[in-house]
Write a protein that holds these residues in place. Structure first.
Motif, mmCIF file in Angstrom:
data_model
loop_
_atom_site.group_PDB
_atom_site.id
_atom_site.type_symbol
_atom_site.label_atom_id
_atom_site.label_comp_id
_atom_site.label_asym_id
_atom_site.label_seq_id
_atom_site.Cartn_x
_atom_site.Cartn_y
_atom_site.Cartn_z
ATOM 1 N N SER A 89 0.825 -1.205 0.000
ATOM 2 C CA SER A 89 0.000 0.000 0.000
ATOM 3 C C SER A 89 0.860 1.256 0.000
ATOM 4 C CB SER A 89 -0.950 0.010 1.195
ATOM 5 O OG SER A 89 -0.226 0.020 2.400
ATOM 6 N N LYS A 116 -4.294 -0.301 -12.288
ATOM 7 C CA LYS A 116 -3.905 -1.372 -11.362
ATOM 8 C C LYS A 116 -3.151 -0.799 -10.165
ATOM 9 C CE LYS A 116 -1.399 -5.709 -11.061
ATOM 10 N NZ LYS A 116 -0.614 -6.716 -11.783
ATOM 11 N N ARG A 131 -5.337 0.870 -7.808
ATOM 12 C CA ARG A 131 -6.332 -0.065 -7.290
ATOM 13 C C ARG A 131 -7.750 0.495 -7.458
ATOM 14 N NH1 ARG A 131 -4.773 0.639 -2.347
ATOM 15 N NH2 ARG A 131 -6.521 -0.446 -1.446
ATOM 16 N N ALA A 188 -10.859 -1.305 -6.329
ATOM 17 C CA ALA A 188 -11.152 -1.398 -4.901
ATOM 18 C C ALA A 188 -11.568 -0.062 -4.287
ATOM 19 C CB ALA A 188 -9.928 -1.936 -4.163
#
Length: 108
Positions: A4, A72, A75, A78
């Motif tokens: 992250s 990607k 993210r 998400a």
């Protein structure tokens, strides 16, 4: 580095090289951004990046790969789940709610 942290760093670097997009909430000053939890600011920047890249045209294979890599890295798949988690965690903070609401409505 954790995944992250690496993703946040890459997203910040990518944002630094783009022409300045409209922020999720134009009224949110730099001081306002500093007053928000860091993970909320990161999420707001992801919203901006995802909005930017989702509107880009893949006019050739290389550009398509660039767009896919950015989506990607940020993210984008998400983002809704992460926003929901942040709303659960910081839902009592009116500044966080306002910033997340503005980001959600700015997506188009």
């Amino acid at each position: 580095m954790t995944r992250s942290w690496t993703a946040a760093l890459l997203a910040a670097l990518m944002l630094a090289y783009w022409p300045a997009p409209a922020r999720a909430d134009p009224a949110l000053s730099p001081a306002g951004r500093k007053s928000l939890p860091a993970e909320v600011v990161t999420d707001l920047d992801r919203h901006i990046g995802c909005s930017h890249w989702s509107g880009e045209e893949a006019y050739d294979a290389a550009r398509g790969r660039q767009i896919a890599a950015a989506v990607k890295t940020l993210r984008c798949d998400a983002i809704e789940a992460d926003e929901k988690r942040l709303r659960q965690r910081y839902g009592r903070d009116p500044a966080v709610r306002k910033a997340l609401d503005a980001a959600a409505h700015a997506e188009g």
